[in-house]
Design an enzyme around this catalytic site. Sequence first.
Site, short mmCIF file in Angstrom:
data_model
loop_
_atom_site.label_atom_id
_atom_site.label_comp_id
_atom_site.label_asym_id
_atom_site.label_seq_id
_atom_site.Cartn_x
_atom_site.Cartn_y
_atom_site.Cartn_z
CD GLN A 105 -3.21 -0.77 -0.34
OE1 GLN A 105 -3.37 0.38 -0.54
NE2 GLN A 105 -3.37 -1.61 -0.74
CB SER A 106 4.49 1.25 -1.41
OG SER A 106 5.05 2.92 -1.25
CG ASN A 107 0.28 6.71 0.25
OD1 ASN A 107 -0.88 6.60 -0.06
ND2 ASN A 107 1.39 6.60 1.76
#
Length: 326
Positions: A72-74
């Site tokens: 879920q890395s922005n």
Amino acid sequence: MLNNKHKLGFFPTPLERMDNLSKEYPNYNLFIKRDDNSGLASGGNKVRKLQFFIYDVLYKGFDTVITAGAQQSNHCRQTAAACAKTGLECHLLLGGNKPKNYNGNLLLSHMLGANIHFAGDNRKGEDILKLKQELEAKGRSVYEIPYGGSNLLGAYGFVDAVKELKKQLLEQNLKIDYIFIASSSGGTQAGLKLGIDLYGLDIHLIPISIDKIGLGDKTLDEAVLELLHQGQKELNIQKDYSINDAELIRDYDKPGYGVITKNEKMAIKQLAQKEGILLDPVYSSRAFYGMLDYLKNNKLKKNANVLFWHTGGLPANFYYSEELLK
Ligand SMILES: *Cc1c(COP(=O)(O)O)cnc(C)c1O
């Protein structure tokens, strides 16, 4: 050096007073810096770092970018968007195994055209060199953006952000006493600290630690101190940095990275329902909770002007919908 950036986002981001929330904490004036509105595929703090990386990539003539992060890395989603906009091939190395359904940032990175690789337990970019060599063997010229975009070049994005803030403070005739920020791979924190010193602002930075695990063999404050030392030399800042300058608040990271507790949920609901602004469940909500805790317990000087630097992360809310509904 600080001018070598490729425009990717919407800057300056708005600096606004939180009128409703300030009423809840009458001893303080609360402000927010809207880096969640920095443009580029729903925004976030990484756009500032990427403007410096992408300039470097294009200037040096690379055709491929790789970086690493959580699923879920922005940072990875914003890197995918930056590559799409500049015609670069993007490879993302993400922790864990391929899930059945793509959601949140992972879905968006896919939509933005990134090539996604799953790294299993190596969730902090340990396999990045291996991937780089594989791509080079196929004839690509590969630029590596480190985990979270946190080297000195990435941190320049936030040195530059302080210049932007200083101008806004002059225009609004405003003095800020404290800045709260979520700190995870350290580039944002280091950049803000260097910027505050370079541009001579009298602001106390309060970085809230998000991840209780350090970076490789270093603790986060050690990694930040290294960036401060590098930046101090490159930018000619007349200061001797010690580990105290890299200090961060560890009171809120105990549940672990990406674990949503009642604190994060309370913070999200409070800002959403008072100001109509959405935090993310992993980073900004944890930092915002920390700030509310400081305000509630009167840990800051009375009548202070307190700025929350919103670092973005909206898409992760959809991934964590079950936890958020509980
Ligand atoms: C990456 C990120 C942070 C932390 O920034 P670092 O420079 O990695 O410390 C904070 N908030 C959000 C939403 C992020 O995506």
